[in-house]
Design an enzyme around this catalytic site. Structure first.
Site, PDB file in Angstrom:
ATOM      1  N   LYS A 100       0.856  -1.184   0.000  1.00 21.68           N
ATOM      2  CA  LYS A 100       0.000   0.000   0.000  1.00 21.68           C
ATOM      3  C   LYS A 100       0.892   1.233   0.000  1.00 21.68           C
ATOM      4  CE  LYS A 100      -4.205  -1.735   2.210  1.00 21.68           C
ATOM      5  NZ  LYS A 100      -3.896  -3.158   2.030  1.00 21.68           N
ATOM      6  N   ASP A 137      -1.461  -2.113  -4.107  1.00 18.28           N
ATOM      7  CA  ASP A 137      -2.857  -2.140  -3.695  1.00 18.28           C
ATOM      8  C   ASP A 137      -3.565  -0.812  -3.969  1.00 18.28           C
ATOM      9  OD1 ASP A 137      -3.234  -4.727  -2.732  1.00 18.28           O
ATOM     10  OD2 ASP A 137      -2.408  -4.247  -0.769  1.00 18.28           O
ATOM     11  N   GLN A 166     -10.872  -1.039  -8.269  1.00 22.92           N
ATOM     12  CA  GLN A 166     -12.023  -1.350  -7.430  1.00 22.92           C
ATOM     13  C   GLN A 166     -13.316  -1.130  -8.213  1.00 22.92           C
ATOM     14  OE1 GLN A 166     -11.227   0.021  -3.109  1.00 22.92           O
ATOM     15  NE2 GLN A 166     -10.136   1.493  -4.376  1.00 22.92           N
ATOM     16  N   ARG A 187      -5.436  -6.632 -10.794  1.00 14.27           N
ATOM     17  CA  ARG A 187      -6.336  -7.255  -9.824  1.00 14.27           C
ATOM     18  C   ARG A 187      -7.608  -6.416  -9.745  1.00 14.27           C
ATOM     19  NH1 ARG A 187      -4.211  -6.691  -4.091  1.00 14.27           N
ATOM     20  NH2 ARG A 187      -2.780  -8.390  -4.639  1.00 14.27           N
ATOM     21  N   ALA A 192     -13.343  -1.970  -0.638  1.00 16.45           N
ATOM     22  CA  ALA A 192     -13.701  -2.128   0.767  1.00 16.45           C
ATOM     23  C   ALA A 192     -13.619  -0.823   1.547  1.00 16.45           C
ATOM     24  CB  ALA A 192     -12.785  -3.170   1.418  1.00 16.45           C
ATOM     25  N   HIS A 230     -15.047 -13.277  -3.673  1.00 12.19           N
ATOM     26  CA  HIS A 230     -15.547 -14.508  -3.056  1.00 12.19           C
ATOM     27  C   HIS A 230     -16.998 -14.747  -3.439  1.00 12.19           C
ATOM     28  CE1 HIS A 230     -12.613 -12.502  -0.359  1.00 12.19           C
ATOM     29  NE2 HIS A 230     -12.046 -13.680  -0.404  1.00 12.19           N
ATOM     30  N   ARG A 291     -12.424  -3.881   7.801  1.00 17.55           N
ATOM     31  CA  ARG A 291     -12.916  -3.935   6.421  1.00 17.55           C
ATOM     32  C   ARG A 291     -13.410  -5.332   6.055  1.00 17.55           C
ATOM     33  NH1 ARG A 291      -8.681  -0.331   5.775  1.00 17.55           N
ATOM     34  NH2 ARG A 291      -7.248  -1.897   4.990  1.00 17.55           N
TER      35      ARG A 291
END
Length: 311
Positions: A100, A137, A166, A187, A192, A230, A291
């Site tokens: 990060k 990230d 995101q 990614r 979050a 998920h 988170r």
């Protein structure tokens, strides 16, 4: 935004609650589920176990919003230490690190972006020497432009540097198009962070739909999509598309958090998909834990049972 999620994300910013929760002994049961431990040795132990189960791993040394230059330097040292340990353990081909930029000094005034970029470059150089990779990230939307500028700079030397986007942010579909070029590791996650409606989708269904659109853009591109979710409503259609198109599963990653749906992680790996488990470690676990609780109500029940001594 769901009121419970809003309340938990507010708790993540409360120093009083941070002190209360981190001092509670039963909290350890929850931390142990989602965090590998506090040391490099803990991170390597969990990474070794996951690699043995057929997964690959991304290690995250926990910490963010650093406003002290010396602390940012210590974060760099921690990453260089774990990268060297991965090489020594023979894990560098299966385990990378996630960083990060706010932990590397991004918030250190007018020079913060440069400081964070220099620190990230130091970690990337160590990773290249060890034979592994780095993913940068995403954080809250106010840092997105700065973070993507740093990623672009790092990729001039290390083209394998991963970017994170995101789906909850309204801008992300355009960012996916810009980053879907050859060799680009991206990614895609839902997101979050508590974001204003002007910058982000506020309804879960809208975020899911945005994720699906963004995933399609990445799959149509020439890079390496890394789908961090998920959600069965997303994983099912994605795996079906891969089967239907005959795409080599090694050109796509599914990514999941340590401690979340481990059975699904093993199922996907068993079907031949590349599954990367995001493994956090270190002492600064409070914000990360909050988170995770905000993302999934079932985690809140687990947390409350642990605090009551009924894990």
């Amino acid at each position: 935004m769901n009121p419970l999620r809003s309340a938990i994300l507010a708790a993540a910013r409360s120093d009083r609650l941070r002190t209360t929760i981190t001092a509670a002994r039963p909290t350890r049961a929850v931390v142990d589920r989602f965090v590998a431990g506090e040391t490099t040795a803990d991170a390597l132990r969990v990474a070794t176990e996951l690699a043995g189960a057929g997964c690959v791993v991304s290690l995250d040394h926990l910490g963010e919003d650093v406003t002290d230059a010396a602390e940012a330097g210590r974060v760099v040292d921690a990453y260089r230490e774990v990268v060297a340990a991965l090489a020594d353990a023979g894990l560098a081909d299966r385990v990378e690190v996630s960083v990060k930029l706010s932990a590397l000094g991004q918030a250190l005034g007018a020079d913060g972006e440069r400081i964070a970029a220099d620190h990230a470059a130091s970690i990337c150089a160590a990773a290249a020497e060890a034979g592994t990779t780095v993913t940068v990230d995403a954080e809250d939307h106010t840092t997105t432009d700065s973070t993507l500028r740093v990623v672009a700079t790092l990729r001039e030397t290390w083209p394998w540097v991963g970017a994170v986007l995101q789906a909850q942010l309204r801008r992300t579909e355009d960012d996916c198009r810009a980053l879907a070029g050859a060799g680009s590791r991206v990614r895609l996650c839902k997101g979050a962070y508590a974001e204003p409606e002007s910058a982000a989708h506020a309804v879960a269904g809208e975020v899911r739909a945005s994720f699906a659109r963004c995933a399609g853009v990445l799959l149509d591109g020439a890079g390496l999509p890394m789908f961090a979710t998920h959600d069965p409503a997303l994983i099912g259609p994605l795996t079906e598309r891969l089967r239907a198109t005959g795409r080599d599963p090694r050109t796509v990653e599914f990514q999941m958090l340590y401690g979340v749906r481990p059975d699904e992680q093993r199922r996907l790996a068993g079907e031949g998909h590349t599954v990367r488990v995001y493994v956090p470690y270190g002492t600064q676990w409070y914000g990360y834990l909050m988170r995770r609780l905000a993302e999934r109500p079932a985690n809140v029940g687990f947390f409350l049972r642990a605090l009551a001594g009924r894990r």
